[in-house]
Design an enzyme around this catalytic site. Structure first.
Site, mmCIF file in Angstrom:
data_model
loop_
_atom_site.group_PDB
_atom_site.id
_atom_site.type_symbol
_atom_site.label_atom_id
_atom_site.label_comp_id
_atom_site.label_asym_id
_atom_site.label_seq_id
_atom_site.Cartn_x
_atom_site.Cartn_y
_atom_site.Cartn_z
ATOM 1 N N HIS A 149 0.748 -1.100 -0.007
ATOM 2 C CA HIS A 149 -0.010 -0.192 0.282
ATOM 3 C C HIS A 149 0.944 1.240 -0.289
ATOM 4 O O HIS A 149 1.618 1.617 0.802
ATOM 5 C CB HIS A 149 -1.014 0.060 1.047
ATOM 6 C CG HIS A 149 -1.796 1.317 1.406
ATOM 7 N ND1 HIS A 149 -3.025 0.933 2.163
ATOM 8 C CD2 HIS A 149 -1.726 2.280 0.702
ATOM 9 C CE1 HIS A 149 -3.810 2.100 1.900
ATOM 10 N NE2 HIS A 149 -3.221 2.910 0.789
ATOM 11 N N HIS A 182 1.516 4.549 -2.271
ATOM 12 C CA HIS A 182 1.101 5.336 -3.598
ATOM 13 C C HIS A 182 1.807 6.502 -4.004
ATOM 14 O O HIS A 182 2.474 7.237 -3.065
ATOM 15 C CB HIS A 182 -0.147 6.687 -3.648
ATOM 16 C CG HIS A 182 -1.236 6.519 -2.546
ATOM 17 N ND1 HIS A 182 -2.113 5.803 -3.176
ATOM 18 C CD2 HIS A 182 -1.610 5.877 -1.168
ATOM 19 C CE1 HIS A 182 -3.425 5.258 -2.431
ATOM 20 N NE2 HIS A 182 -2.577 5.556 -1.084
ATOM 21 N N HIS A 220 -10.116 0.779 -1.228
ATOM 22 C CA HIS A 220 -9.653 1.741 0.104
ATOM 23 C C HIS A 220 -11.412 1.439 1.081
ATOM 24 O O HIS A 220 -11.877 2.104 0.125
ATOM 25 C CB HIS A 220 -9.543 3.073 0.174
ATOM 26 C CG HIS A 220 -8.200 3.373 -0.185
ATOM 27 N ND1 HIS A 220 -7.197 2.859 -0.983
ATOM 28 C CD2 HIS A 220 -6.638 4.142 0.880
ATOM 29 C CE1 HIS A 220 -5.955 3.326 -1.165
ATOM 30 N NE2 HIS A 220 -5.397 4.343 -0.454
ATOM 31 N N GLU A 274 -11.285 3.404 6.425
ATOM 32 C CA GLU A 274 -10.037 4.047 6.831
ATOM 33 C C GLU A 274 -11.098 5.326 7.708
ATOM 34 O O GLU A 274 -10.457 5.855 8.683
ATOM 35 C CB GLU A 274 -9.254 4.958 5.585
ATOM 36 C CG GLU A 274 -8.415 5.843 6.286
ATOM 37 C CD GLU A 274 -7.364 6.822 4.605
ATOM 38 O OE1 GLU A 274 -8.394 6.508 3.557
ATOM 39 O OE2 GLU A 274 -6.444 7.521 4.918
ATOM 40 N N ASP A 330 1.891 4.310 2.509
ATOM 41 C CA ASP A 330 1.035 5.307 2.430
ATOM 42 C C ASP A 330 1.352 6.148 1.267
ATOM 43 O O ASP A 330 1.251 5.657 0.161
ATOM 44 C CB ASP A 330 -0.319 5.322 3.110
ATOM 45 C CG ASP A 330 -1.219 5.640 2.728
ATOM 46 O OD1 ASP A 330 -2.621 6.702 3.781
ATOM 47 O OD2 ASP A 330 -1.733 5.302 1.797
ATOM 48 N N ASP A 331 1.430 7.127 2.017
ATOM 49 C CA ASP A 331 2.383 8.770 1.719
ATOM 50 C C ASP A 331 3.230 8.813 2.362
ATOM 51 O O ASP A 331 3.104 9.983 2.518
ATOM 52 C CB ASP A 331 1.231 9.314 1.365
ATOM 53 C CG ASP A 331 0.087 9.238 0.245
ATOM 54 O OD1 ASP A 331 -1.111 8.160 0.980
ATOM 55 O OD2 ASP A 331 -0.014 9.085 -0.893
HETATM 56 N N1 LIG Z 1 -4.815 7.018 2.491
HETATM 57 C C1 LIG Z 1 -5.547 7.550 1.399
HETATM 58 N N2 LIG Z 1 -6.465 7.540 1.364
HETATM 59 C C2 LIG Z 1 -7.434 7.541 0.098
HETATM 60 N N3 LIG Z 1 -6.898 8.186 -1.010
HETATM 61 C C3 LIG Z 1 -5.495 8.470 -0.990
HETATM 62 N N4 LIG Z 1 -4.724 8.575 -1.731
HETATM 63 C C4 LIG Z 1 -3.432 8.649 -1.386
HETATM 64 N N5 LIG Z 1 -3.458 8.602 0.285
HETATM 65 C C5 LIG Z 1 -4.558 7.782 0.275
HETATM 66 ZN ZN LIG Z 2 -4.122 5.159 1.007
#
Ligand SMILES: Nc1ncnc2[nH]cnc12
Ligand SMILES: [Zn+2]
Length: 337
Positions: A18, A20, A194, A197, A275-276
């Site tokens: 996971h 991005h 997703h 969350e 994630d990011d």
């Molecule tokens: N944590 C996240 N939740 C939903 N969309 C995303 N796009 C990038 N990170 C995300």
């Molecule tokens: Zn994500």
């Protein structure tokens, strides 16, 4: 966490499921690409941009995340971004990564689909980290937009293995994308989404039963629904949990409140992911260390999480087994098998 566990966790072979890729754009690279492409940024410096990374929820992050991605214009930009992430992944002993990308963020700005996919894929091909791509649909846009995006990506079908669903969750339930996921399934693509969350457990139910996903991204709100929790465990439906993301976006107040250990105790196949990473304060190892620092996790958990990360991957069976054996061999040195 003692230094021995710290060392073991940092160096254990692991997969990341996971991430991005646009979320790995560091402020320094955003500024370098803005300069290279003549893009005007709303921030005067790298420091000012990084200082803006104080989020109150998912939407406040997404607004900055999409702005950051606006510097990506050329195929080489996508290559450079992906190569930088894979170098960081290799340093974290990531052996395999399944990478999300958001084509609509770029095609909506006139960037050709081929430049997006070829740039990312070329960097994966040049890396010694095994890496595959998952095309994500932006759920704040229409399903028709997602269908058109999938069709536009089909000439590059050999360069991505699956589809996902990301962006603003609440108000955009999985069932909004029933037709495009059915189309992707017909094409033999892997399906993830997703769910849970910020959205309720109902979103996880429909990701499973309407979209027929094979993995749930995040999914941490499943524990609010005992029957759903039992089902996820019974079906070995993996969750791609992102601990630092959940703290930075206020899904949990602090890491000590994170429910990752409760998810493991419920028998759920939990994986840890970043994630990011450029936005949430850490790549994969920082996510492991932050979690092990705050929750009573030990070597057995490290072993389980490392194995889960490969078991929940879309690797071909033989390659998957090779990595699973590598994890067991690694932990056999510590009497944890
Ligand atoms: N944590 C996240 N939740 C939903 N969309 C995303 N796009 C990038 N990170 C995300
Ligand atoms: Zn994500």
């Amino acid at each position: 966490m003692n230094t021995q566990i710290r060392h073991i966790v940092q160096n254990m072979p692991k997969a990341e499921l996971h991430i991005h890729i646009e979320g790995s754009l560091e402020p320094e690279l955003i500024f370098a690409l803005a300069q290279r492409n003549g893009v005007q940024l709303a921030y005067p410096s790298v420091e000012a941009l990084r200082a803006a990374y104080a989020f109150k929820d998912l939407q406040s992050f997404l607004d900055i995340y999409y702005a950051g991605a606006s510097v990506l214009l050329k195929e080489q930009d996508f290559y450079d971004m992906t190569a930088a992430y894979l170098a960081r992944a290799k340093a974290d002993h990531v052996r395999h990564a399944e990478i999300f990308f958001d084509p609509q963020t770029h095609t909506s700005r006139g960037v050709p689909m081929g430049d997006v996919i070829n740039g990312i894929h070329r960097a994966c091909a040049d890396s010694d980290v095994s890496a595959t791509l998952i095309l994500c649909f932006l759920r704040h846009l229409s399903e028709d937009d997602a269908l058109a995006t999938l069709e536009a990506a089909l000439p590059y079908r050999d360069k991505f293995i699956g589809v996902g669903l990301d962006s603003s969750e609440v108000g955009h339930p999985p069932e909004k994308f029933t037709r495009v996921f059915a189309r992707a399934r017909e094409l033999g693509l892997h399906l993830v989404a997703h769910a849970g969350e910020e959205g309720p457990p109902a979103y996880i139910w429909s990701a499973l039963d309407v979209l027929h996903v094979e993995r749930i991204d995040h999914g941490v709100r499943c524990l609010e629904d005992a029957e759903l929790t039992r089902r996820l465990a019974a079906e070995k439906m993996a969750l791609t949990v992102c601990p630092l993301s959940n703290i930075k976006l206020r899904v949990f107040d602090d890491m000590g409140q994170h429910n990752l250990l409760s998810l493991l105790d419920a028998g759920i196949v939990v994986t840890i992911n970043s994630d990011d990473p450029a936005y949430f304060g850490g790549y994969l190892n920082e996510n492991y260390l932050a979690t092990f620092d705050s929750l009573p996790l030990g070597l057995q958990h490290a072993h389980e999480l490392a194995k889960n990360s490969f078991a929940a991957s879309f690797l071909p069976a033989e390659q998957k087994q090779k990595f699973l054996d590598e994890v067991d061999a690694y932990f056999s040195a510590f009497d944890v098998v």
